[in-house]
Design an enzyme around this catalytic site. Sequence first.
Site, PDB file in Angstrom:
ATOM      1  N   ASN A   1      -4.794  78.946  27.547  1.00  0.00           N
ATOM      2  CA  ASN A   1      -4.613  80.187  28.318  1.00  0.00           C
ATOM      3  C   ASN A   1      -3.824  79.946  29.606  1.00  0.00           C
ATOM      4  OD1 ASN A   1      -6.440  78.881  29.961  1.00  0.00           O
ATOM      5  ND2 ASN A   1      -8.013  80.466  29.915  1.00  0.00           N
TER       6      ASN A   1
ATOM      7  N   GLU B   1      -8.526  79.528  36.110  1.00  0.00           N
ATOM      8  CA  GLU B   1      -8.284  80.405  34.962  1.00  0.00           C
ATOM      9  C   GLU B   1      -7.282  81.493  35.359  1.00  0.00           C
ATOM     10  OE1 GLU B   1      -9.356  79.411  32.229  1.00  0.00           O
ATOM     11  OE2 GLU B   1     -11.494  78.947  32.159  1.00  0.00           O
TER      12      GLU B   1
ATOM     13  N   ASP C   1     -11.932  68.345  38.587  1.00  0.00           N
ATOM     14  CA  ASP C   1     -13.024  69.296  38.380  1.00  0.00           C
ATOM     15  C   ASP C   1     -14.260  68.642  37.776  1.00  0.00           C
ATOM     16  OD1 ASP C   1     -11.675  68.859  35.975  1.00  0.00           O
ATOM     17  OD2 ASP C   1     -10.980  70.912  35.776  1.00  0.00           O
TER      18      ASP C   1
ATOM     19  N   HIS D   1      -4.497  77.685  31.934  1.00  0.00           N
ATOM     20  CA  HIS D   1      -5.235  77.179  33.111  1.00  0.00           C
ATOM     21  C   HIS D   1      -4.801  75.755  33.464  1.00  0.00           C
ATOM     22  CE1 HIS D   1      -8.899  75.656  30.526  1.00  0.00           C
ATOM     23  NE2 HIS D   1      -8.112  74.655  30.787  1.00  0.00           N
TER      24      HIS D   1
HETATM   25  C1  F6R Z   1      -9.475  68.740  32.857  1.00  0.00           C
HETATM   26  C2  F6R Z   1      -8.980  70.068  33.183  1.00  0.00           C
HETATM   27  C3  F6R Z   1      -8.474  71.026  32.168  1.00  0.00           C
HETATM   28  C4  F6R Z   1      -7.785  70.399  30.964  1.00  0.00           C
HETATM   29  C5  F6R Z   1      -7.354  71.454  29.970  1.00  0.00           C
HETATM   30  C6  F6R Z   1      -6.787  70.861  28.706  1.00  0.00           C
HETATM   31  O1  F6R Z   1      -9.891  68.028  34.006  1.00  0.00           O
HETATM   32  O2  F6R Z   1      -9.022  70.392  34.319  1.00  0.00           O
HETATM   33  O3  F6R Z   1      -7.600  71.931  32.792  1.00  0.00           O
HETATM   34  O4  F6R Z   1      -6.670  69.670  31.401  1.00  0.00           O
HETATM   35  O5  F6R Z   1      -8.468  72.268  29.633  1.00  0.00           O
HETATM   36  O6  F6R Z   1      -7.770  70.142  28.041  1.00  0.00           O
HETATM   37  P1  F6R Z   1      -7.445  69.270  26.734  1.00  0.00           P
HETATM   38  O7  F6R Z   1      -6.597  68.135  27.183  1.00  0.00           O
HETATM   39  O8  F6R Z   1      -8.791  68.824  26.247  1.00  0.00           O
HETATM   40  O9  F6R Z   1      -6.754  70.185  25.790  1.00  0.00           O
END
Ligand code: F6R
Length: 249
Positions: free
Chosen positions: A143, A150, A74, A145
């Site tokens: 959450n 989401e 992403d 995701h």
């Molecule tokens: C990152 C992504 C997100 C993260 C998630 C956890 O490319 O797509 O889904 O993997 O938000 O983020 P951290 O590791 O910062 O807690």
Amino acid sequence: MNHSLHRPKVISVNSPSEAAEKTSNMIAEMLVATPRITLGLATGSTPIPVYQDLVQRHRDGTLSFAEATSFNLDEYLGLAGDHPQSFRAFMDEHLFRLVDMNVSRIHIPDGLATDLDAHTKAYEKAIAAAGGIDIQLLGIGSNGHIAFNEPGSSRTSRTRVVELTSDTIQANSRFFDRAEDVPRQAISMGIGTILEAKRIVLLATGPAKAQAVKDAVQGDANESCPASLLQYHPDVTFVLDAEASSLLQ
Ligand code: F6R
């Protein structure tokens, strides 16, 4: 599409650093066995020690990325690749500039793309043209995701523009000066895109991930916890530290 449900494999270790090492071992083993591998990569705090370990192996001379192709999950919409908070800049800083990746084989959605429909379709086509993703690294949001899919995201979703939830904006505001600066939209691989990877490894560490991990591994597979939809994939490994696995039975 695969309609049967599978129990994800769970590797639970004590510390975040052990969890990162298990994850980097999996990636490094595959890269050594198949130098022309296609990697699916994630940003965020959790994989930073994975990238550090992979970079160290490269410096030690045991790992080359020269033949590898990569696709990131992403990118924030509206941020140029050289914007310090863009995911492209994150990847450059933590991996791409530190190893021997061939820049022409690095793929990450372009946050400044103007024809978003064409851009997201081309991203999917490029993944297919590379033979699909051999191993997809994921993190998980508190959450549930995965990538920026989401809660409510469909199991068949593809690379597209998505709206970030207030939870995610809040969580990601730690990287920005002010919460108002966090982009409200992103380009994200879909859950359907992720489910086509041949193998998936999800790394989660820390207490904030414990509930989402429980819902993903032991809850029903449904859109309220996007990571639970990984149960539709036959080869998913959750690598967890003690805190992230603390609610698993
Ligand atoms: C990152 C992504 C997100 C993260 C998630 C956890 O490319 O797509 O889904 O993997 O938000 O983020 P951290 O590791 O910062 O807690």
